[in-house]
Design an enzyme around this catalytic site. Structure first.
Site, PDB file in Angstrom:
ATOM      1  N   TYR A 161       0.838  -1.209   0.000  1.00  0.00           N
ATOM      2  CA  TYR A 161       0.000   0.000   0.000  1.00  0.00           C
ATOM      3  C   TYR A 161       0.872   1.257   0.000  1.00  0.00           C
ATOM      4  O   TYR A 161       0.687   2.158  -0.823  1.00  0.00           O
ATOM      5  CB  TYR A 161      -0.915  -0.029   1.231  1.00  0.00           C
ATOM      6  CG  TYR A 161      -1.665   1.248   1.500  1.00  0.00           C
ATOM      7  CD1 TYR A 161      -2.679   1.673   0.643  1.00  0.00           C
ATOM      8  CD2 TYR A 161      -1.372   2.043   2.608  1.00  0.00           C
ATOM      9  CE1 TYR A 161      -3.372   2.851   0.887  1.00  0.00           C
ATOM     10  CE2 TYR A 161      -2.052   3.220   2.863  1.00  0.00           C
ATOM     11  CZ  TYR A 161      -3.050   3.621   1.996  1.00  0.00           C
ATOM     12  OH  TYR A 161      -3.742   4.791   2.235  1.00  0.00           O
TER      13      TYR A 161
HETATM   14  P1  NAP Z   1     -12.836   4.217   1.299  1.00  0.00           P
HETATM   15  O1  NAP Z   1     -14.003   4.557   2.134  1.00  0.00           O
HETATM   16  O2  NAP Z   1     -12.436   2.782   1.134  1.00  0.00           O
HETATM   17  O3  NAP Z   1     -13.088   4.866  -0.147  1.00  0.00           O
HETATM   18  C1  NAP Z   1     -12.381   4.463  -1.264  1.00  0.00           C
HETATM   19  C2  NAP Z   1     -13.252   4.744  -2.475  1.00  0.00           C
HETATM   20  O4  NAP Z   1     -12.532   4.309  -3.655  1.00  0.00           O
HETATM   21  C3  NAP Z   1     -14.592   4.024  -2.468  1.00  0.00           C
HETATM   22  O5  NAP Z   1     -15.630   4.919  -2.733  1.00  0.00           O
HETATM   23  C4  NAP Z   1     -14.462   3.022  -3.616  1.00  0.00           C
HETATM   24  O6  NAP Z   1     -15.653   2.801  -4.332  1.00  0.00           O
HETATM   25  C5  NAP Z   1     -13.479   3.749  -4.522  1.00  0.00           C
HETATM   26  N1  NAP Z   1     -12.880   2.806  -5.455  1.00  0.00           N
HETATM   27  C6  NAP Z   1     -12.280   1.615  -5.170  1.00  0.00           C
HETATM   28  N2  NAP Z   1     -11.917   0.984  -6.306  1.00  0.00           N
HETATM   29  C7  NAP Z   1     -12.295   1.795  -7.330  1.00  0.00           C
HETATM   30  C8  NAP Z   1     -12.239   1.682  -8.741  1.00  0.00           C
HETATM   31  N3  NAP Z   1     -11.678   0.615  -9.333  1.00  0.00           N
HETATM   32  N4  NAP Z   1     -12.736   2.676  -9.498  1.00  0.00           N
HETATM   33  C9  NAP Z   1     -13.309   3.778  -8.907  1.00  0.00           C
HETATM   34  N5  NAP Z   1     -13.403   3.936  -7.578  1.00  0.00           N
HETATM   35  C10 NAP Z   1     -12.920   2.958  -6.796  1.00  0.00           C
HETATM   36  O7  NAP Z   1     -11.519   4.973   1.816  1.00  0.00           O
HETATM   37  P2  NAP Z   1     -11.415   6.255   2.781  1.00  0.00           P
HETATM   38  O8  NAP Z   1     -11.374   5.803   4.173  1.00  0.00           O
HETATM   39  O9  NAP Z   1     -12.413   7.275   2.337  1.00  0.00           O
HETATM   40  O10 NAP Z   1      -9.927   6.745   2.396  1.00  0.00           O
HETATM   41  C11 NAP Z   1      -9.719   7.779   1.455  1.00  0.00           C
HETATM   42  C12 NAP Z   1      -8.261   7.829   1.043  1.00  0.00           C
HETATM   43  O11 NAP Z   1      -7.431   7.995   2.196  1.00  0.00           O
HETATM   44  C13 NAP Z   1      -7.744   6.586   0.320  1.00  0.00           C
HETATM   45  O12 NAP Z   1      -6.916   6.990  -0.754  1.00  0.00           O
HETATM   46  C14 NAP Z   1      -6.904   5.887   1.406  1.00  0.00           C
HETATM   47  O13 NAP Z   1      -5.882   5.097   0.822  1.00  0.00           O
HETATM   48  C15 NAP Z   1      -6.342   7.095   2.132  1.00  0.00           C
HETATM   49  N6  NAP Z   1      -5.852   6.893   3.509  1.00  0.00           N
HETATM   50  C16 NAP Z   1      -6.475   6.033   4.356  1.00  0.00           C
HETATM   51  C17 NAP Z   1      -6.039   5.908   5.696  1.00  0.00           C
HETATM   52  C18 NAP Z   1      -6.756   5.049   6.696  1.00  0.00           C
HETATM   53  O14 NAP Z   1      -6.440   5.113   7.906  1.00  0.00           O
HETATM   54  N7  NAP Z   1      -7.738   4.259   6.279  1.00  0.00           N
HETATM   55  C19 NAP Z   1      -4.939   6.655   6.131  1.00  0.00           C
HETATM   56  C20 NAP Z   1      -4.309   7.526   5.233  1.00  0.00           C
HETATM   57  C21 NAP Z   1      -4.787   7.647   3.929  1.00  0.00           C
HETATM   58  P3  NAP Z   1     -16.927   2.012  -3.670  1.00  0.00           P
HETATM   59  O15 NAP Z   1     -17.599   3.047  -2.793  1.00  0.00           O
HETATM   60  O16 NAP Z   1     -17.733   1.621  -4.852  1.00  0.00           O
HETATM   61  O17 NAP Z   1     -16.362   0.860  -2.898  1.00  0.00           O
END
Ligand code: NAP
Length: 211
Positions: A125
């Site tokens: 990741y």
């Molecule tokens: P999330 O809720 O999992 O949202 C990710 C989104 O990406 C979902 O809406 C998903 O669509 C979409 N997606 C996945 N595959 C796709 C595809 N092939 N085509 C188009 N869209 C697609 O994540 P979050 O918690 O909002 O995180 C937002 C960002 O912050 C991400 O980039 C993550 O890596 C980053 N981040 C996360 C953390 C953490 O603690 N979790 C920390 C730092 C940074 P669906 O709604 O259809 O599933």
């Protein structure tokens, strides 16, 4: 501005869409399924159905800015990190260049500055994030790379700490992450910058001014 949000149906993405719309921006919300469209319309966006693992070039047409907040999610394997977290972000860098969307904000992650020092399970990741960040930084676009710590679902407080390197780990609510992304959108002092962000005791606008 007319802003394309990738990952618009995600947990951060929905906050981004809502706040952008509240601030008067035109929002194009990239979603994977038509079923998600009513939710995004209710938040004030015009949905566009597209899959980051396929061709997404058209999605940036007519946009001024791209915000990348998509991701394969914690349940996805190394292959998805390559095709979505890295490949999807890079495809939108190309799409932004092709369509003259000069502004690009990447939701990266704390740890992407030095993927090898992270836990082994996180390495695919963090490496994917680091490579996408590098592609964006070399793209010639007006970029900002934002690296939040662990995201939580607490209500936002509007209070953060932000710096190119904070030298520690921590948490930040998804809502505050979205707020700092939207606040950075038109602040030229964030162009060409990469910074980490955690919950803290500085107002978001002030934290941005100090970058
Ligand atoms: P999330 O809720 O999992 O949202 C990710 C989104 O990406 C979902 O809406 C998903 O669509 C979409 N997606 C996945 N595959 C796709 C595809 N092939 N085509 C188009 N869209 C697609 O994540 P979050 O918690 O909002 O995180 C937002 C960002 O912050 C991400 O980039 C993550 O890596 C980053 N981040 C996360 C953390 C953490 O603690 N979790 C920390 C730092 C940074 P669906 O709604 O259809 O599933």
């Amino acid at each position: 501005m007319r802003v394309l949000v990738a990952g618009a149906n995600g947990q951060v993405g929905k906050h981004i869409v809502r706040i952008l719309a509240e601030e008067g921006h035109e929002v194009r919300a990239m979603i994977r399924s038509e079923d998600q469209a009513p939710t995004l319309r209710d938040l004030g966006a015009e949905p566009i159905v597209a899959d980051l693992e396929k061709d997404v070039t058209h999605t940036a047409e007519g946009c001024d800015a791209v915000i990348f907040s998509a991701g394969g999610g914690p349940g996805s394997g190394a292959e998805k990190k390559e095709t979505i977290d890295r490949g999807g972000a890079e495809k939108l860098v190309e799409a932004a260049r092709e369509h003259g969307a000069r502004r690009y904000i990447m939701v990266s992650a704390m740890g992407a500055a030095d993927p090898e020092s992270g836990p082994e399970a996180m390495q695919p990741y963090l490496l994917a994030k680091a490579r996408a960040d590098q592609t964006l930084a070399e793209s010639g676009l007006d970029y900002t790379i934002i690296r939040p710590g662990s995201l939580t679902d607490e209500n936002g407080t509007g209070m953060v700490e932000a710096a190119p390197s904070l030298g520690k780990r921590g948490e930040i609510p998804r809502e505050d992450t979205a707020r700092i992304i939207v606040a950075a959108l038109e602040r030229e002092n964030t162009f060409g910058k990469t910074f980490e962000v955690l919950s803290g005791d500085t107002r978001i606008e002030e934290a941005i001014d100090r970058l």
